[in-house]
Design a protein around this motif. Structure first.
Motif, short mmCIF file in Angstrom:
data_model
loop_
_atom_site.label_atom_id
_atom_site.label_comp_id
_atom_site.label_asym_id
_atom_site.label_seq_id
_atom_site.Cartn_x
_atom_site.Cartn_y
_atom_site.Cartn_z
N SER A 1 9.45 21.02 8.52
CA SER A 1 8.17 21.71 8.69
C SER A 1 7.73 22.42 7.41
O SER A 1 8.54 22.91 6.62
N SER A 2 6.40 22.47 7.28
CA SER A 2 5.77 23.13 6.13
C SER A 2 4.99 24.34 6.63
O SER A 2 4.35 24.27 7.68
N ILE A 3 5.01 25.44 5.91
CA ILE A 3 4.14 26.55 6.32
C ILE A 3 2.85 26.61 5.51
O ILE A 3 2.05 27.52 5.69
N SER A 4 2.63 25.62 4.62
CA SER A 4 1.30 25.52 4.00
C SER A 4 0.71 24.17 4.38
O SER A 4 1.43 23.27 4.84
N ASN A 5 -0.61 24.01 4.18
CA ASN A 5 -1.27 22.78 4.62
C ASN A 5 -1.01 21.59 3.71
O ASN A 5 -1.15 20.46 4.11
N VAL A 6 -0.64 21.85 2.47
CA VAL A 6 -0.37 20.75 1.55
C VAL A 6 1.15 20.59 1.43
O VAL A 6 1.82 21.35 0.73
N ALA A 7 1.68 19.60 2.14
CA ALA A 7 3.14 19.45 2.18
C ALA A 7 3.67 18.71 0.96
O ALA A 7 4.82 18.88 0.57
N ILE A 8 2.81 17.84 0.40
CA ILE A 8 3.25 17.05 -0.75
C ILE A 8 2.25 17.25 -1.89
O ILE A 8 1.06 17.00 -1.73
N THR A 9 2.74 17.75 -3.01
CA THR A 9 1.89 17.92 -4.19
C THR A 9 2.54 17.18 -5.35
O THR A 9 3.66 17.50 -5.74
N LEU A 10 1.85 16.16 -5.85
CA LEU A 10 2.35 15.46 -7.04
C LEU A 10 1.31 15.69 -8.13
O LEU A 10 0.31 14.99 -8.20
N SER A 11 1.51 16.70 -8.92
CA SER A 11 0.53 17.10 -9.91
C SER A 11 1.10 16.77 -11.29
O SER A 11 1.82 17.56 -11.90
N CYS A 12 0.81 15.56 -11.74
CA CYS A 12 1.45 15.04 -12.95
C CYS A 12 0.59 15.26 -14.18
O CYS A 12 -0.54 15.74 -14.10
N SER A 13 1.14 14.87 -15.32
CA SER A 13 0.46 15.11 -16.60
C SER A 13 -0.60 14.04 -16.85
O SER A 13 -0.32 12.85 -16.69
N SER A 14 -1.78 14.44 -17.29
CA SER A 14 -2.83 13.47 -17.61
C SER A 14 -2.46 12.68 -18.85
O SER A 14 -2.89 11.54 -19.05
N SER A 15 -1.62 13.23 -19.69
CA SER A 15 -1.26 12.58 -20.94
C SER A 15 -0.13 11.56 -20.74
O SER A 15 -0.15 10.48 -21.30
N VAL A 16 0.85 11.92 -19.94
CA VAL A 16 1.95 11.00 -19.61
C VAL A 16 2.09 10.97 -18.08
O VAL A 16 2.95 11.65 -17.52
N PRO A 17 1.25 10.17 -17.39
CA PRO A 17 1.28 10.17 -15.92
C PRO A 17 2.68 9.81 -15.38
O PRO A 17 3.45 9.13 -16.05
N CYS A 18 2.96 10.28 -14.17
CA CYS A 18 4.23 9.95 -13.52
C CYS A 18 4.26 8.45 -13.25
O CYS A 18 3.23 7.83 -12.98
N GLU A 19 5.45 7.87 -13.31
CA GLU A 19 5.61 6.44 -13.00
C GLU A 19 6.79 6.25 -12.07
O GLU A 19 7.80 6.94 -12.18
N GLY A 20 6.64 5.27 -11.17
CA GLY A 20 7.77 4.91 -10.32
C GLY A 20 8.14 6.01 -9.33
O GLY A 20 9.32 6.27 -9.11
N ILE A 21 7.11 6.65 -8.75
CA ILE A 21 7.39 7.66 -7.72
C ILE A 21 7.40 6.95 -6.36
O ILE A 21 6.43 6.26 -6.01
N GLU A 22 8.45 7.11 -5.61
CA GLU A 22 8.55 6.46 -4.30
C GLU A 22 8.66 7.52 -3.21
O GLU A 22 9.45 8.46 -3.32
N LEU A 23 7.83 7.34 -2.15
CA LEU A 23 7.95 8.21 -0.98
C LEU A 23 8.32 7.32 0.20
O LEU A 23 7.55 6.44 0.60
N ALA A 24 9.51 7.51 0.76
CA ALA A 24 9.98 6.64 1.84
C ALA A 24 10.45 7.49 3.02
O ALA A 24 11.28 8.38 2.85
#
Ligand code: NAG
Ligand code: NAG
Ligand code: NAG
Ligand code: NAG
Ligand code: NAG
Length: 410
Positions: free
Chosen positions: A349-372
């Protein structure tokens, strides 16, 4: 006559039996007789007031140099107060076991501390710490002097309770750490280090009291421990490789974090981090990766978070590559490249409304992120429980497998 003979025989048998019992006990631990050094033999006082640092150091030096085989330093029951204390290697004895049976108290007088730690183990190959005892950092009186509300913006942090520096083949098990002034335990420049069955406790509002901080180390395993503090339960800093965290009960605190990374120019990359079978309760973050703006070009890669339960966690899954940048208006971007990060079977359970935040860099974006197989619900204690639970992603492009609750973001 017969009567008195039998009484003598019983008494004799008793003496023999007692002798056997005590031989048996010693026989089970041969090092006790060979090379055990008790700190009280060097003048340490279990009165909770006398400064026993010098006695501890002399006893350590004796244990460290006493043999070429195993040796042991014993801190017996009682309350032993110490200030800054360095247990310096290299040792001829190997391994050196430190058995903490009693309580070690860090001096509550801050003027005793010039450096960054209370008890430092330095340059030791083969070190085991055990014994069921307590290290009490007595931080209550020091926390008011902290200028750090977070570990990452802290110019003169309060002393760490126990620090390991350049320790190889280290084991720390079955001890309790409470109320550190700064971090409870730091493992830095270490190789092949095992931490298990610890209890680490400090109030949820104590400043900067991380449970275990790991940096510049390879092959570190932390398992089956209960950690509740005022900052990260476990933080994995720059230069950490092959770190395996499992069986952690975390909360209160700021969760299990990789980072913060990228604050200083000389930092190294992080890779091979595996966090599994853990639960977080009432923490501000669950599993987090945090990096600063204006960072060096380093990487954080090959990271897995698996089988994690969140109970009333504020940010269950979060990558924050803008760490503290708003508050400190730092400008710039983070150049920490995050890749190959797997979140598998994360529920709760989450006590805030945004349970998943992926806030990556605009210069070197995240790669190979898996949510399963993500299944996080909104806690009934959430302040805005009429709003839906959601995910937020920028410069992340995750791939999804199995269940996605909250719904996947773009
Ligand atoms: C840690 O706490 C648990 C629960 O209170 C207790 O059973 C265990 O013995 C403690 N561990 C140590 C090393 O004292
Ligand atoms: C959560 O942690 C806060 C801060 O430590 C504490 O005041 C509160 O009682 C905790 N709540 C629960 C449900 O444990
Ligand atoms: C991490 O440790 C757990 C528990 O000991 C073990 O099951 C797992 O295989 C280890 N993972 C890695 C990648 O070493
Ligand atoms: C999972 O963690 C718990 C402690 O929270 C531990 O008792 C249990 O052995 C762990 N299970 C595995 C498979 O490692
Ligand atoms: C990823 O990290 C794990 C340890 O968590 C390690 O065993 C594995 O070899 C690493 N994989 C790669 C491709 O480096």
């Amino acid at each position: 006559m017969a009567h008195s003979f039998s009484a003598t025989a019983v008494a004799l048998a008793l003496v023999v039996a007692l002798a056997l019992v005590s031989c048996g006990a010693e026989g089970a631990r041969p090092t006790d007789t060979d090379a055990a050094v008790d700190v009280t033999k060097f003048g340490a006082k279990p009165d909770g007031e006398s400064n026993s640092a010098m006695a501890f150091i002399q006893a350590w030096n004796a244990a460290c140099k006493s043999s070429t085989g195993p040796s042991k330093l014993i801190i017996p029951p009682g309350r032993f107060m110490i200030g800054e204390t360095i247990f310096q290697g290299p040792c001829s004895s190997k391994p050196v076991t430190v058995e903490i049976q009693g309580t070690i108290l860090a001096n509550s007088d801050m003027s005793e501390f010039t450096g960054k730690e209370c008890l430092l183990f330095q340059d030791v190959d083969g070190l085991t710490i055990l014994g069921g005892g307590i290290f009490d950092g007595q931080g209550q009186s020091a926390w008011q002097y902290s200028n750090c509300r977070s570990s990452d913006n802290c110019n003169s942090p309060l002393p760490i309770s126990i620090k390991f520096q350049k320790v190889t083949n280290g084991v720390v098990q079955d001890i309790n750490l409470v109320n550190s002034k700064g971090f409870h335990m730091t493992i830095t420049s270490c190789n092949n280090f095992v931490v298990e069955r610890l209890n680490i406790t400090a109030p949820g509002n104590s400043p900067n009291t991380d449970g275990i901080h790991i940096s510049r180390s390879n092959q570190v395993r932390v398992s089956n421990s209960v950690i509740g503090t005022g900052d990260d339960c476990i933080s994995i800093g720059e230069g950490s490789t092959n770190v395996n965290i499992s069986g952690i009960t975390c909360g209160p605190g700021h969760g299990i974090s990789i980072g913060s990374l990228g604050k200083r120019p000389e930092e190294n990359s992080v890779s091979g981090i595996f966090v599994s079978n853990s639960s977080l309760t009432n923490t501000t973050n669950g599993v987090r990766i945090k990096t600063f703006h204006n960072s060096p070009k380093i990487e954080a890669s090959n990271i897995t978070f698996e089988d994690i339960t969140m109970n009333e966690v504020q940010n269950p899954i979060i990558i924050d590559q803008h760490y503290r940048s708003k508050k400190h208006s730092t400008g710039g971007v983070s150049l920490v490249k995050i890749s190959d990060v797997h979140y598998k079977n994360i529920r709760g359970s989450s006590i805030s409304n945004v349970a998943i935040t992926l806030s990556c860099s605009s210069s070197v974006p995240c790669e190979g992120i898996e949510l399963a197989d993500i299944d996080i619900t909104l806690s009934s204690n959430c302040l805005k429980k009429l709003l839906p639970l959601s995910s937020s992603c920028s410069f992340a492009k995750p791939v999804f497998k199995g269940k996605q609750n909250p719904p996947a973001c773009e």
